[in-house]
Enzyme design. Structure first.
Site, PDB file in Angstrom:
ATOM      1  CD  GLU A   3      31.631  20.994  20.035  1.00 44.79           C
ATOM      2  OE1 GLU A   3      32.489  21.789  19.531  1.00 44.79           O
ATOM      3  OE2 GLU A   3      31.132  20.065  19.416  1.00 44.79           O
ATOM      4  CD  GLU A  20      34.474  24.488  14.124  1.00 40.72           C
ATOM      5  OE1 GLU A  20      33.549  24.466  14.949  1.00 40.72           O
ATOM      6  OE2 GLU A  20      34.852  23.495  13.484  1.00 40.72           O
TER       7      GLU A  20
END
Ligand SMILES: C[S@@+](CC[C@H](N)C(=O)[O-])C[C@H]1O[C@@H](n2cnc3c(N)ncnc32)[C@H](O)[C@@H]1O
Length: 381
Positions: A109, A118
């Site tokens: 995640e 990210e």
């Protein structure tokens, strides 16, 4: 560890655990994917929550890889929940880890507001090539990157604050850098000037490289001013399990991404427009643009984070391949510390040596101790 850092780490992970939609969807995906006896790699394990779900689903071993200090939270919780034998904690960046065995499942995640941003595709491409078994699985399986033209007058202040007349000054030289950035913003559903479309749909088991390029076409559903593009993700974590941060969805972990237009576009209802977004340099540089009508070309990528900061020529020169770096004063001090880390010199001796040798840099012993602690955290064992 400084108290501001420890409270920031704890509250960051607390906020992610408090987002029950996020946690429940990941748990469901893990329950549907992880089989009895599987070996799992959890990239960016943070508090360890996903690793623990993998153990509950029957994993025989989970390599929990976390680059930050949150690894200590995972260590505490693994012990408290009886998983310390099965969860192998590695305080390392995922691209640096070597594992003694290939894994059946990779879970991560590391989603940003636009899904990518990210490093998720970078980490999963790398893990798939080096660490995942043939026929293994990755959670998330797919990221649909959603975009829509949005009318968001309140977001203009991101650019308009850099005005030709402000406080008796001209701040407008910063307008263009400000417009060439991607922002995290909350985009209400009624800001959309057209229905959202899928820009790209990378599948983690298949994408050849971590960069994404795509375009989407829209027809505006009402009159309005396009201030930028709104972006979010609609991820398929596992077959039948989805997680999204779209404007109508209640998740507290993400708002949306906002790609501002340097020149807002006033459009009538029924106008066709195209949006393009492309990342380059493994997700480091983002370019985007909007064109009115059916046509689209590379010139439509008129804005880019490449222009998003006013770097001086000196600073840019440091990126050049022919730059010959030499040690700065701080570099000299760090070299002294590195060379003193011989396994037999106590830290307190290093502290006093630092204050004695470099009195112009360290005001007192506390100052030297803080500098030393930060440096040793990164380079010593
Ligand atoms: C969004 S948090 C998720 C934490 C946890 N998995 C959860 O679901 O609550 C992402 C974490 O991944 C770490 N991280 C991001 N990229 C990483 C990488 N390539 N290798 C190791 N850690 C990484 C960050 O430090 C952060 O703690």
């Amino acid at each position: 560890m400084e108290f501001k850092q420890s409270s920031a780490t704890i509250s960051y992970h607390q906020s992610m655990l408090a987002d029950s939609l996020r946690v429940r969807r990941y748990r469901e995906a893990i329950q549907r994917t992880v089989r009895e006896g599987d070996v799992v790699l959890d990239i960016g394990s943070g508090s360890g929550i996903l690793s623990f779900f993998c153990c509950q689903a029957g994993a025989s071993r989970v390599y929990a890889v976390e680059g930050g200090t949150a690894i200590e939270i995972a260590r505490l919780l693994a012990r408290a929940n009886g998983f310390e034998e099965r969860v192998v904690l590695l305080n390392e960046a995922s691209w640096r880890v070597e594992l003694p065995e290939p894994v059946d499942v990779v879970v991560t995640e590391t989603l940003w507001n636009f899904g990518i941003g990210e490093g998720l595709l970078r980490w999963t491409c790398d893990a798939r090539e080096r660490l995942l078994k043939e026929g293994g699985t990755i959670i998330p399986a797919e990221l649909a990157l959603m975009v829509a033209p949005v009318e968001l007058p309140q977001a203009r202040s991101l650019i308009d604050t850099w005005a030709p007349e402000a406080y008796g000054l001209d701040l407008s030289a910063m307008r263009s850098p400000a417009a060439n950035n991607v922002y995290r913003l909350s985009i209400p559903a009624d800001a959309l000037l057209a229905g959202a479309e899928t820009l790209a749909r990378p599948r983690t088991l298949e994408v050849a490289e971590p960069d994404v390029s795509g375009q989407a076409s829209f027809v505006t559903t009402r009159d309005g001013v396009v201030h930028g593009l709104g972006g979010w993700f609609d991820a398929e974590l596992a077959p039948g399990v989805r997680l999204s941060n779209g404007p109508r969805i209640e998740t507290t972990s993400w708002s949306q991404a906002f790609f501002p237009l340097e020149q807002p576009l006033e459009l009538a209802a029924g106008t066709k427009l195209r949006a393009r977004i492309r990342t380059t340099g493994a997700d480091q540089v983002w370019s985007w643009g909007v064109s009115v009508g059916d046509e689209s070309s590379d010139s439509a990528l008129s804005q880019s984070t490449f222009f998003g900061f006013p770097f001086s020529p000196e600073r840019l020169g440091r990126q050049a391949p022919d730059w010959s770096p030499r040690l700065s004063r701080m570099g000299e001090i760090q070299r002294f510390v590195l060379e003193s880390c011989d396994g037999s010199t106590p830290a307190e001796e290093l502290e006093s040596e630092l204050t004695r040798r470099f009195p112009d840099t360290f005001a007192d012993r506390d100052d030297a101790a803080t500098f030393l602690a930060d440096l040793l955290e990164a380079v010593a064992e």
